[in-house]
Design a protein around this motif. Structure first.
Motif, PDB file in Angstrom:
ATOM      1  N   ASN A  75       0.813  -1.226   0.000  1.00  0.00           N
ATOM      2  CA  ASN A  75       0.000   0.000   0.000  1.00  0.00           C
ATOM      3  C   ASN A  75       0.842   1.270   0.000  1.00  0.00           C
ATOM      4  OD1 ASN A  75       0.031   1.037   2.987  1.00  0.00           O
ATOM      5  ND2 ASN A  75      -0.309  -1.160   3.166  1.00  0.00           N
ATOM      6  N   ALA A  76       1.994   1.257   0.656  1.00  0.00           N
ATOM      7  CA  ALA A  76       2.828   2.472   0.680  1.00  0.00           C
ATOM      8  C   ALA A  76       3.444   2.760  -0.687  1.00  0.00           C
ATOM      9  CB  ALA A  76       3.939   2.327   1.730  1.00  0.00           C
ATOM     10  N   LEU A 107       1.973   5.318  -3.234  1.00  0.00           N
ATOM     11  CA  LEU A 107       2.307   6.748  -3.094  1.00  0.00           C
ATOM     12  C   LEU A 107       3.542   7.085  -3.927  1.00  0.00           C
ATOM     13  CD1 LEU A 107       1.593   7.865   0.584  1.00  0.00           C
ATOM     14  CD2 LEU A 107       0.042   7.639  -1.345  1.00  0.00           C
ATOM     15  N   ARG A 108       4.417   6.107  -4.123  1.00  0.00           N
ATOM     16  CA  ARG A 108       5.549   6.323  -5.027  1.00  0.00           C
ATOM     17  C   ARG A 108       5.053   6.467  -6.462  1.00  0.00           C
ATOM     18  NH1 ARG A 108       9.531   7.564  -1.536  1.00  0.00           N
ATOM     19  NH2 ARG A 108      10.286   5.805  -0.321  1.00  0.00           N
ATOM     20  N   ILE A 149      -6.360   7.867  -0.180  1.00  0.00           N
ATOM     21  CA  ILE A 149      -6.113   6.787  -1.141  1.00  0.00           C
ATOM     22  C   ILE A 149      -6.995   5.584  -0.834  1.00  0.00           C
ATOM     23  CG2 ILE A 149      -4.035   6.110   0.156  1.00  0.00           C
ATOM     24  CD1 ILE A 149      -2.853   5.209  -2.624  1.00  0.00           C
ATOM     25  N   ASP A 150      -7.731   5.151  -1.865  1.00  0.00           N
ATOM     26  CA  ASP A 150      -8.588   3.966  -1.749  1.00  0.00           C
ATOM     27  C   ASP A 150      -8.004   2.844  -2.584  1.00  0.00           C
ATOM     28  OD1 ASP A 150     -11.127   4.652  -0.203  1.00  0.00           O
ATOM     29  OD2 ASP A 150     -10.952   6.353  -1.584  1.00  0.00           O
ATOM     30  N   TYR A 151      -7.857   1.694  -1.943  1.00  0.00           N
ATOM     31  CA  TYR A 151      -7.287   0.513  -2.596  1.00  0.00           C
ATOM     32  C   TYR A 151      -8.450  -0.367  -3.046  1.00  0.00           C
ATOM     33  CZ  TYR A 151      -3.184   2.297  -0.230  1.00  0.00           C
ATOM     34  OH  TYR A 151      -2.175   3.106   0.201  1.00  0.00           O
ATOM     35  N   PRO A 202      11.789   3.685  15.014  1.00  0.00           N
ATOM     36  CA  PRO A 202      13.076   4.283  14.636  1.00  0.00           C
ATOM     37  C   PRO A 202      13.047   4.738  13.184  1.00  0.00           C
ATOM     38  CG  PRO A 202      13.339   2.049  15.532  1.00  0.00           C
ATOM     39  CD  PRO A 202      11.891   2.245  15.231  1.00  0.00           C
ATOM     40  N   ALA A 207       5.680   9.141   1.353  1.00  0.00           N
ATOM     41  CA  ALA A 207       5.310   7.724   1.248  1.00  0.00           C
ATOM     42  C   ALA A 207       5.835   6.911   2.430  1.00  0.00           C
ATOM     43  CB  ALA A 207       5.826   7.136  -0.062  1.00  0.00           C
ATOM     44  N   VAL A 208       6.945   7.345   3.000  1.00  0.00           N
ATOM     45  CA  VAL A 208       7.595   6.576   4.065  1.00  0.00           C
ATOM     46  C   VAL A 208       6.743   6.544   5.331  1.00  0.00           C
ATOM     47  CG1 VAL A 208       9.607   6.523   5.590  1.00  0.00           C
ATOM     48  CG2 VAL A 208       9.902   6.954   3.147  1.00  0.00           C
ATOM     49  N   LEU A 228       3.714   5.995   5.555  1.00  0.00           N
ATOM     50  CA  LEU A 228       2.838   4.812   5.517  1.00  0.00           C
ATOM     51  C   LEU A 228       3.573   3.576   6.029  1.00  0.00           C
ATOM     52  CD1 LEU A 228       0.571   5.003   2.341  1.00  0.00           C
ATOM     53  CD2 LEU A 228       0.286   6.069   4.574  1.00  0.00           C
ATOM     54  N   ARG A 229       4.875   3.532   5.861  1.00  0.00           N
ATOM     55  CA  ARG A 229       5.674   2.458   6.467  1.00  0.00           C
ATOM     56  C   ARG A 229       5.629   2.554   7.994  1.00  0.00           C
ATOM     57  NH1 ARG A 229       6.303  -0.860   2.198  1.00  0.00           N
ATOM     58  NH2 ARG A 229       7.757  -0.101   0.633  1.00  0.00           N
ATOM     59  N   TYR A 230       5.736   3.763   8.500  1.00  0.00           N
ATOM     60  CA  TYR A 230       5.688   3.928   9.960  1.00  0.00           C
ATOM     61  C   TYR A 230       4.327   3.454  10.498  1.00  0.00           C
ATOM     62  CZ  TYR A 230       9.706   7.188   9.307  1.00  0.00           C
ATOM     63  OH  TYR A 230      10.902   7.772   8.981  1.00  0.00           O
ATOM     64  N   GLU A 265       2.411   1.294   9.116  1.00  0.00           N
ATOM     65  CA  GLU A 265       2.389  -0.165   8.944  1.00  0.00           C
ATOM     66  C   GLU A 265       3.122  -0.852  10.090  1.00  0.00           C
ATOM     67  OE1 GLU A 265       2.818  -2.528   4.962  1.00  0.00           O
ATOM     68  OE2 GLU A 265       4.818  -1.925   5.565  1.00  0.00           O
ATOM     69  N   GLU A 266       4.282  -0.323  10.453  1.00  0.00           N
ATOM     70  CA  GLU A 266       5.029  -0.908  11.560  1.00  0.00           C
ATOM     71  C   GLU A 266       4.209  -0.866  12.846  1.00  0.00           C
ATOM     72  OE1 GLU A 266       8.087  -2.511  11.389  1.00  0.00           O
ATOM     73  OE2 GLU A 266       7.543  -2.273   9.279  1.00  0.00           O
ATOM     74  N   ARG A 287       0.936  -0.744  13.091  1.00  0.00           N
ATOM     75  CA  ARG A 287      -0.201  -1.659  12.937  1.00  0.00           C
ATOM     76  C   ARG A 287       0.223  -3.101  13.147  1.00  0.00           C
ATOM     77  NH1 ARG A 287      -1.259   0.764   8.159  1.00  0.00           N
ATOM     78  NH2 ARG A 287      -0.774  -1.148   7.073  1.00  0.00           N
ATOM     79  N   ILE A 288       1.377  -3.455  12.619  1.00  0.00           N
ATOM     80  CA  ILE A 288       1.866  -4.830  12.768  1.00  0.00           C
ATOM     81  C   ILE A 288       2.223  -5.108  14.225  1.00  0.00           C
ATOM     82  CG2 ILE A 288       3.871  -6.276  12.223  1.00  0.00           C
ATOM     83  CD1 ILE A 288       3.521  -5.208   9.305  1.00  0.00           C
ATOM     84  N   ALA A 299      -0.076  -7.992  15.290  1.00  0.00           N
ATOM     85  CA  ALA A 299       0.638  -9.274  15.200  1.00  0.00           C
ATOM     86  C   ALA A 299       1.432  -9.562  16.470  1.00  0.00           C
ATOM     87  CB  ALA A 299       1.557  -9.296  13.978  1.00  0.00           C
ATOM     88  N   SER A 343      -4.846  -9.600   6.128  1.00  0.00           N
ATOM     89  CA  SER A 343      -5.693  -8.419   6.214  1.00  0.00           C
ATOM     90  C   SER A 343      -5.358  -7.521   5.038  1.00  0.00           C
ATOM     91  CB  SER A 343      -5.459  -7.667   7.524  1.00  0.00           C
ATOM     92  OG  SER A 343      -4.122  -7.237   7.580  1.00  0.00           O
ATOM     93  N   VAL A 362      -5.510  -3.354   3.587  1.00  0.00           N
ATOM     94  CA  VAL A 362      -5.760  -1.930   3.803  1.00  0.00           C
ATOM     95  C   VAL A 362      -6.711  -1.454   2.702  1.00  0.00           C
ATOM     96  CG1 VAL A 362      -4.709   0.353   3.623  1.00  0.00           C
ATOM     97  CG2 VAL A 362      -3.614  -1.420   4.995  1.00  0.00           C
ATOM     98  N   ARG A 385      -8.166   1.776   2.764  1.00  0.00           N
ATOM     99  CA  ARG A 385      -8.098   3.227   2.578  1.00  0.00           C
ATOM    100  C   ARG A 385      -7.158   3.843   3.599  1.00  0.00           C
ATOM    101  NH1 ARG A 385     -11.007   7.654   0.759  1.00  0.00           N
ATOM    102  NH2 ARG A 385     -11.131   9.426   2.184  1.00  0.00           N
ATOM    103  N   HIS A 386      -6.433   4.871   3.160  1.00  0.00           N
ATOM    104  CA  HIS A 386      -5.680   5.731   4.074  1.00  0.00           C
ATOM    105  C   HIS A 386      -6.092   7.170   3.850  1.00  0.00           C
ATOM    106  CE1 HIS A 386      -2.619   2.802   5.317  1.00  0.00           C
ATOM    107  NE2 HIS A 386      -2.161   2.657   4.109  1.00  0.00           N
TER     108      HIS A 386
END
Lengths: 143, 143, 143, 143
Positions: free
Chosen positions: C22-23, C26-27, C60-62, D8, D23-24, D26-28, D30-31, D33-34, D38, D53, D55, D57-58
């Motif tokens: 999903n991220a 954005l790229r 953003i909608d996936y 980090p 875009a990065v 969304l990685r944060y 994701e981390e 959320r996991i 999880a 699972s 995603v 929408r963001h």
């Protein structure tokens, strides 16, 4: 013979120094390898290199910096060593219209190991795969 | 002496094969290098390694696959060669509580070139920087 | 009018679930935006959108998952709102030969703020930029 | 209650503008959320949120730029909506010692859909998962 892969850059390939980051070039090599093994090889011999593979080693020399531009770079890929259960690929990353004596951006090599994912272990290169790889043996520029 | 850098993984470091992708390890090495040069070195000698630097070469051997987990890996970094205008760093990526004879995930090395960004060219390593780097000379495990 | 940007995927865009993460989308939006603002706009009005810009917001909608393939996706970009110092871009990510009623992979929008990097603050959109952006106003499909 | 996840940064999270790229973040998220789904959820109810699972929408607002530093940012995550087969998470990305009225770097939300990977379709949230998520309902700060 070398396999020339036109690899588009992304703006985000640049890091805070404004150059393509050293780690990103391994992505470019990966894209070229996937084009070579998962598209080109299978056009010639269906079923080649399915079942996975592993990168065992990279060597990479950074010769000139690269900044984002809209034109792709060319990743030239060829085969420099062919063993029972591994192959070594070499690469040069250049411009599309590079002069013969132009310095590439990067020179690199990868030791590549075909893998039997079901059995969880490396496997031999098949005769068909070997024949395909031999067509791209080229070390004429490397010495 | 080695510099041990605890490097947290990200779930997105894994690729479609479910392992940390080979290119991502260069990020781990980069994080360790930045911690070493931009934090640790400057605690000991302020002004060290400012003005930029360039990676001239990487070698990297992938010895064991790594999957996402919540515990960081340890990137051990040390200095194996010290020239007038470049240094070579070696690395091993291991677990925090690894046994002495445990196989690391990765062994790697980087040729590192301090850079004078204003003049646009490599520069000499200063006496203070050299003294700092000598404290991390360690090739006892590498052969 | 929409700006169609062909965006090549990379194999590494997939995450451990085997889909484009999903991220990463954005790229793709970023690449389309840069092609639109740093190439296309400057062909029509040199000097447009230099000096930097800031993303203030994304939605953003996936809608459908995407897996790696050799054909690019098409990022269609158009302008849905034009204010004194910001613009809103909308996007749909589709296939090159998509049927008119085909579900896109992604629908998204970005609030975009031109920035005066020297003064460290947002700036007004110029008359030339406004004229360029108006050419890409299109909300015919969005409602 | 909010779940605070210390995330980090990596130096490579910055783009050529010298800021963490949009875009990065969304990685944060994701981390965080996991870590929430999880690790934390499974400590309380084993088997929660296994099977995948998606995603859906963001939404993400960029409020302040962020540059690389050695201290993690804090991703606060909480639950703002709980439906039969989806949940909405909200987030704020802040500093560890942020004043109560400090502007976060980012505010965001995600529509999250548990997925039955074997059947290839969304699934209902289980009673145990629902109970866990209710413990993190918190919209006190959101307007």
């Amino acid at each position: 013979m070398r396999h020339p892969f036109p690899c588009p850059l992304r703006w985000s390939d640049m890091d805070a120094h404004g150059h393509v980051n050293n780690a990103v070039y391994l992505r470019y090599l990966e894209e070229a390898r996937i084009d070579f093994l998962a598209r080109l090889a299978r056009e010639e011999c269906p079923g080649a290199f399915t079942g996975g593979s592993v990168v065992a080693r990279h060597e990479i020399d950074y010769l000139r910096p690269l900044t984002f531009r809209h034109e792709p770079v060319i990743v030239e890929l060829w085969v420099t060593e062919l063993k029972v259960a591994s192959a070594t690929f070499a690469y040069e990353i250049t411009d599309a219209e590079a002069a013969a004596d132009a310095m590439p951006y990067v020179r690199a090599s990868t030791v590549f190991v075909p893998y039997d994912l079901e059995r969880g272990r490396p496997r031999r290169i098949t005769a068909e795969e070997r024949s395909f790889l031999k067509g791209y043996a080229d070390d004429s520029h490397r010495g």
